[in-house]
Design a protein around this motif. Structure first.
Motif, PDB file in Angstrom:
ATOM      1  N   GLN A  77       0.849  -1.191   0.000  1.00 40.00           N
ATOM      2  CA  GLN A  77       0.000   0.000   0.000  1.00 40.00           C
ATOM      3  C   GLN A  77       0.882   1.237   0.000  1.00 40.00           C
ATOM      4  O   GLN A  77       1.884   1.289   0.706  1.00 40.00           O
ATOM      5  CB  GLN A  77      -0.876  -0.011   1.260  1.00 40.00           C
ATOM      6  N   PHE A  78       0.518   2.229  -0.807  1.00 39.10           N
ATOM      7  CA  PHE A  78       1.192   3.520  -0.782  1.00 39.10           C
ATOM      8  C   PHE A  78       0.368   4.456   0.089  1.00 39.10           C
ATOM      9  O   PHE A  78      -0.838   4.591  -0.096  1.00 39.10           O
ATOM     10  CB  PHE A  78       1.314   4.102  -2.194  1.00 39.10           C
ATOM     11  N   PHE A  79       1.022   5.070   1.058  1.00 37.39           N
ATOM     12  CA  PHE A  79       0.369   6.057   1.911  1.00 37.39           C
ATOM     13  C   PHE A  79       0.977   7.414   1.599  1.00 37.39           C
ATOM     14  O   PHE A  79       2.195   7.548   1.484  1.00 37.39           O
ATOM     15  CB  PHE A  79       0.587   5.713   3.400  1.00 37.39           C
ATOM     16  N   TYR A  80       0.138   8.427   1.471  1.00 33.22           N
ATOM     17  CA  TYR A  80       0.617   9.763   1.132  1.00 33.22           C
ATOM     18  C   TYR A  80       1.442  10.376   2.254  1.00 33.22           C
ATOM     19  O   TYR A  80       2.206  11.306   2.026  1.00 33.22           O
ATOM     20  CB  TYR A  80      -0.550  10.681   0.773  1.00 33.22           C
ATOM     21  N   SER A  81       1.293   9.854   3.486  1.00 33.01           N
ATOM     22  CA  SER A  81       2.126  10.338   4.583  1.00 33.01           C
ATOM     23  C   SER A  81       2.286   9.246   5.638  1.00 33.01           C
ATOM     24  O   SER A  81       1.497   8.298   5.697  1.00 33.01           O
ATOM     25  CB  SER A  81       1.528  11.595   5.226  1.00 33.01           C
ATOM     26  N   HIS A  82       3.324   9.414   6.444  1.00 24.45           N
ATOM     27  CA  HIS A  82       3.572   8.509   7.555  1.00 24.45           C
ATOM     28  C   HIS A  82       2.373   8.512   8.508  1.00 24.45           C
ATOM     29  O   HIS A  82       1.998   7.484   9.064  1.00 24.45           O
ATOM     30  CB  HIS A  82       4.849   8.968   8.269  1.00 24.45           C
ATOM     31  N   CYS A  83       1.739   9.678   8.667  1.00 25.47           N
ATOM     32  CA  CYS A  83       0.555   9.789   9.530  1.00 25.47           C
ATOM     33  C   CYS A  83      -0.596   8.931   9.006  1.00 25.47           C
ATOM     34  O   CYS A  83      -1.315   8.309   9.788  1.00 25.47           O
ATOM     35  CB  CYS A  83       0.105  11.243   9.623  1.00 25.47           C
ATOM     36  N   ASP A  84      -0.774   8.905   7.679  1.00 26.57           N
ATOM     37  CA  ASP A  84      -1.831   8.083   7.092  1.00 26.57           C
ATOM     38  C   ASP A  84      -1.614   6.605   7.389  1.00 26.57           C
ATOM     39  O   ASP A  84      -2.554   5.868   7.680  1.00 26.57           O
ATOM     40  CB  ASP A  84      -1.914   8.285   5.583  1.00 26.57           C
ATOM     41  N   MET A  85      -0.352   6.156   7.331  1.00 30.00           N
ATOM     42  CA  MET A  85      -0.061   4.755   7.624  1.00 30.00           C
ATOM     43  C   MET A  85      -0.359   4.432   9.086  1.00 30.00           C
ATOM     44  O   MET A  85      -1.006   3.425   9.390  1.00 30.00           O
ATOM     45  CB  MET A  85       1.394   4.417   7.321  1.00 30.00           C
ATOM     46  N   LEU A  86       0.061   5.308   9.996  1.00 32.25           N
ATOM     47  CA  LEU A  86      -0.198   5.075  11.417  1.00 32.25           C
ATOM     48  C   LEU A  86      -1.689   5.107  11.724  1.00 32.25           C
ATOM     49  O   LEU A  86      -2.187   4.327  12.528  1.00 32.25           O
ATOM     50  CB  LEU A  86       0.549   6.092  12.275  1.00 32.25           C
ATOM     51  N   ARG A  87      -2.417   5.981  11.049  1.00 31.01           N
ATOM     52  CA  ARG A  87      -3.867   6.059  11.241  1.00 31.01           C
ATOM     53  C   ARG A  87      -4.535   4.762  10.770  1.00 31.01           C
ATOM     54  O   ARG A  87      -5.441   4.239  11.414  1.00 31.01           O
ATOM     55  CB  ARG A  87      -4.418   7.271  10.485  1.00 31.01           C
ATOM     56  N   GLU A  88      -4.067   4.220   9.651  1.00 25.85           N
ATOM     57  CA  GLU A  88      -4.588   2.955   9.129  1.00 25.85           C
ATOM     58  C   GLU A  88      -4.315   1.811  10.107  1.00 25.85           C
ATOM     59  O   GLU A  88      -5.177   0.976  10.362  1.00 25.85           O
ATOM     60  CB  GLU A  88      -3.956   2.659   7.775  1.00 25.85           C
ATOM     61  N   ILE A  89      -3.104   1.773  10.671  1.00 29.78           N
ATOM     62  CA  ILE A  89      -2.771   0.747  11.655  1.00 29.78           C
ATOM     63  C   ILE A  89      -3.670   0.884  12.875  1.00 29.78           C
ATOM     64  O   ILE A  89      -4.191  -0.104  13.399  1.00 29.78           O
ATOM     65  CB  ILE A  89      -1.286   0.850  12.070  1.00 29.78           C
ATOM     66  N   CYS A  90      -3.863   2.101  13.312  1.00 29.08           N
ATOM     67  CA  CYS A  90      -4.680   2.361  14.487  1.00 29.08           C
ATOM     68  C   CYS A  90      -6.128   1.929  14.273  1.00 29.08           C
ATOM     69  O   CYS A  90      -6.743   1.334  15.152  1.00 29.08           O
ATOM     70  CB  CYS A  90      -4.612   3.846  14.828  1.00 29.08           C
ATOM     71  N   MET A  91      -6.675   2.209  13.092  1.00 30.95           N
ATOM     72  CA  MET A  91      -8.085   1.925  12.839  1.00 30.95           C
ATOM     73  C   MET A  91      -8.360   0.471  12.476  1.00 30.95           C
ATOM     74  O   MET A  91      -9.405  -0.061  12.830  1.00 30.95           O
ATOM     75  CB  MET A  91      -8.605   2.859  11.748  1.00 30.95           C
ATOM     76  N   THR A  92      -7.440  -0.185  11.771  1.00 30.89           N
ATOM     77  CA  THR A  92      -7.715  -1.539  11.288  1.00 30.89           C
ATOM     78  C   THR A  92      -6.976  -2.622  12.052  1.00 30.89           C
ATOM     79  O   THR A  92      -7.373  -3.778  12.006  1.00 30.89           O
ATOM     80  CB  THR A  92      -7.337  -1.680   9.800  1.00 30.89           C
TER      81      THR A  92
END
Length: 91
Positions: A59-74
Motif C-alpha cells: 500500500q502507498f500512503f501519502y504520509s507517515h501519519c496516514d499509515m499510522l492512522r490505518e494501523i490504528c483503525m484496522t
C-alpha cells in the motif's frame, strides 16, 4: 430442582468468566501494538510518503501519519517497504 438450577447457573457464569479472561490475555499484544500506533500519530511526519507491506499486501500512503492512522483503525501491522513495491520513485 431449584438448587440444581442455581448450581448450573453458577457453573456457567464461572465458565464464561474463565473464557473471557483467557480471551483478554490472548488479545493483549494486539491491543498494545494498536495503541502504540495510535499514540504515534501525535509525532508522525505528515509530509513523508510511505510504501508499506502487510503479508502479501502493499500500500502507498501519502504520509507517515496516514499509515499510522490505518494501523490504528484496522489493526493491520503495516511495515515500511521503502517504496520497492508501490511503483513510485523516491522524491
Amino acid at each position: 430442582m431449584i438448587s440444581f438450577g442455581i448450581a448450573t447457573k453458577i457453573s456457567i457464569l464461572l465458565l464464561l468468566i474463565c473464557v473471557a479472561s483467557v480471551l483478554c490475555v490472548l488479545s493483549l499484544p494486539v491491543f498494545e501494538s494498536i495503541s502504540s500506533a495510535c499514540k504515534g500519530i501525535e509525532d508522525c511526519d505528515p509530509f513523508l510518503p510511505v510504501c508499506a507491506a502487510h503479508t502479501n499486501e502493499h500500500q502507498f500512503f501519502y504520509s507517515h501519519c496516514d499509515m499510522l492512522r490505518e494501523i490504528c483503525m484496522t489493526g493491520k501491522d503495516w511495515k515500511t517497504d521503502y517504496l520497492s513495491h508501490c511503483n513510485v520513485s523516491k522524491l
